[in-house]
Design a protein around this motif. Structure first.
Motif, PDB file in Angstrom:
ATOM      1  N   PHE A  63       0.827  -1.209   0.000  1.00 16.45           N
ATOM      2  CA  PHE A  63       0.000   0.000   0.000  1.00 16.45           C
ATOM      3  C   PHE A  63       0.865   1.265   0.000  1.00 16.45           C
ATOM      4  CE2 PHE A  63      -3.099  -2.772   2.595  1.00 16.45           C
ATOM      5  CZ  PHE A  63      -3.668  -3.288   1.432  1.00 16.45           C
ATOM      6  N   ALA A  64       2.104   1.142  -0.451  1.00 17.33           N
ATOM      7  CA  ALA A  64       3.060   2.259  -0.389  1.00 17.33           C
ATOM      8  C   ALA A  64       2.601   3.491  -1.169  1.00 17.33           C
ATOM      9  CB  ALA A  64       4.419   1.806  -0.889  1.00 17.33           C
ATOM     10  N   ASN A  65       1.758   3.289  -2.187  1.00 16.29           N
ATOM     11  CA  ASN A  65       1.307   4.421  -3.011  1.00 16.29           C
ATOM     12  C   ASN A  65      -0.030   5.002  -2.536  1.00 16.29           C
ATOM     13  OD1 ASN A  65      -0.212   2.191  -3.776  1.00 16.29           O
ATOM     14  ND2 ASN A  65      -0.378   2.839  -5.896  1.00 16.29           N
ATOM     15  N   ILE A  66      -0.440   4.636  -1.329  1.00 16.29           N
ATOM     16  CA  ILE A  66      -1.718   5.115  -0.781  1.00 16.29           C
ATOM     17  C   ILE A  66      -1.452   5.923   0.480  1.00 16.29           C
ATOM     18  CG2 ILE A  66      -3.934   4.427   0.212  1.00 16.29           C
ATOM     19  CD1 ILE A  66      -3.740   1.856  -1.448  1.00 16.29           C
ATOM     20  N   ALA A  67      -2.097   7.078   0.593  1.00 19.94           N
ATOM     21  CA  ALA A  67      -1.997   7.899   1.803  1.00 19.94           C
ATOM     22  C   ALA A  67      -3.076   7.447   2.783  1.00 19.94           C
ATOM     23  CB  ALA A  67      -2.177   9.369   1.458  1.00 19.94           C
ATOM     24  N   PHE A  68      -2.672   7.180   4.019  1.00 20.46           N
ATOM     25  CA  PHE A  68      -3.597   6.798   5.081  1.00 20.46           C
ATOM     26  C   PHE A  68      -3.823   8.027   5.956  1.00 20.46           C
ATOM     27  CE2 PHE A  68      -2.397   2.788   3.484  1.00 20.46           C
ATOM     28  CZ  PHE A  68      -3.319   1.854   3.905  1.00 20.46           C
ATOM     29  N   VAL A  69      -5.105   8.387   6.152  1.00 21.29           N
ATOM     30  CA  VAL A  69      -5.436   9.640   6.813  1.00 21.29           C
ATOM     31  C   VAL A  69      -6.439   9.395   7.947  1.00 21.29           C
ATOM     32  CG1 VAL A  69      -6.398  11.950   6.456  1.00 21.29           C
ATOM     33  CG2 VAL A  69      -5.071  10.861   4.631  1.00 21.29           C
ATOM     34  N   ASP A  70      -6.172  10.027   9.091  1.00 21.99           N
ATOM     35  CA  ASP A  70      -7.088  10.024  10.229  1.00 21.99           C
ATOM     36  C   ASP A  70      -7.807  11.364  10.289  1.00 21.99           C
ATOM     37  OD1 ASP A  70      -6.956   7.571  11.507  1.00 21.99           O
ATOM     38  OD2 ASP A  70      -5.411   8.173  12.932  1.00 21.99           O
ATOM     39  N   VAL A  71      -9.137  11.328  10.431  1.00 24.00           N
ATOM     40  CA  VAL A  71      -9.914  12.558  10.568  1.00 24.00           C
ATOM     41  C   VAL A  71     -10.865  12.407  11.750  1.00 24.00           C
ATOM     42  CG1 VAL A  71     -11.692  14.016   9.505  1.00 24.00           C
ATOM     43  CG2 VAL A  71      -9.814  13.155   8.108  1.00 24.00           C
ATOM     44  N   ASN A  72     -10.793  13.346  12.680  1.00 22.03           N
ATOM     45  CA  ASN A  72     -11.732  13.355  13.794  1.00 22.03           C
ATOM     46  C   ASN A  72     -13.073  13.865  13.261  1.00 22.03           C
ATOM     47  OD1 ASN A  72     -13.325  14.109  16.057  1.00 22.03           O
ATOM     48  ND2 ASN A  72     -11.492  14.184  17.314  1.00 22.03           N
ATOM     49  N   ALA A  73     -14.060  12.975  13.210  1.00 22.84           N
ATOM     50  CA  ALA A  73     -15.355  13.305  12.621  1.00 22.84           C
ATOM     51  C   ALA A  73     -16.097  14.393  13.392  1.00 22.84           C
ATOM     52  CB  ALA A  73     -16.218  12.048  12.524  1.00 22.84           C
ATOM     53  N   GLU A  74     -15.803  14.538  14.669  1.00 25.38           N
ATOM     54  CA  GLU A  74     -16.501  15.541  15.477  1.00 25.38           C
ATOM     55  C   GLU A  74     -15.962  16.945  15.253  1.00 25.38           C
ATOM     56  OE1 GLU A  74     -16.328  13.780  19.492  1.00 25.38           O
ATOM     57  OE2 GLU A  74     -18.500  13.667  19.230  1.00 25.38           O
ATOM     58  N   THR A  75     -14.664  17.060  14.978  1.00 28.53           N
ATOM     59  CA  THR A  75     -14.061  18.384  14.852  1.00 28.53           C
ATOM     60  C   THR A  75     -13.836  18.799  13.395  1.00 28.53           C
ATOM     61  OG1 THR A  75     -11.843  17.449  15.079  1.00 28.53           O
ATOM     62  CG2 THR A  75     -12.928  18.202  17.099  1.00 28.53           C
TER      63      THR A  75
END
Length: 106
Positions: A49-61
């Motif tokens: 998965f080296a060509n994929i960006a993994f992103v965390d998003v706080n759904a509340e903020t």
């Protein structure tokens, strides 16, 4: 690759600067979200998965980022290609997220 933390202020920039993106929407109070965090990190470190960006998003903020993926439940995962939503799933099973990631034609 490290998991990128994004907010409404930089979410579109993250989408536009990466061709393939998988986003995990979470909330601090969400136990299933916390339990999935190490799995998401492990996926982000996977060579295939080296060509994929993994992103965390706080759904509340980050309500604008949440609206882009039409988040209905948490944890919620969405994949974007070339800045456009491809598909999404509300799940806490690793298989469901891997299936979603494969829709990006890994």
């Amino acid at each position: 690759m490290a998991v990128i933390k994004a907010t409404d202020s930089d979410f579109n920039e993250v989408l536009n600067s990466n061709q393939k993106v998988v986003v995990k929407y979470y909330a601090d109070w969400c136990g299933s979200c916390r339990l999935f965090a190490p799995k998401f990190k492990r996926m982000s470190d996977d060579e295939s998965f080296a060509n994929i960006a993994f992103v965390d998003v706080n759904a509340e903020t980050s309500p604008e980022a949440r609206k882009l993926a039409e988040v209905t439940n948490l944890p919620f995962f969405a994949v974007f290609k070339d800045g456009k939503l491809v598909d999404s799933v509300a799940a806490s099973k690793e298989e469901a997220v891997l299936s979603l990631i494969h829709k990006l034609d890994v």
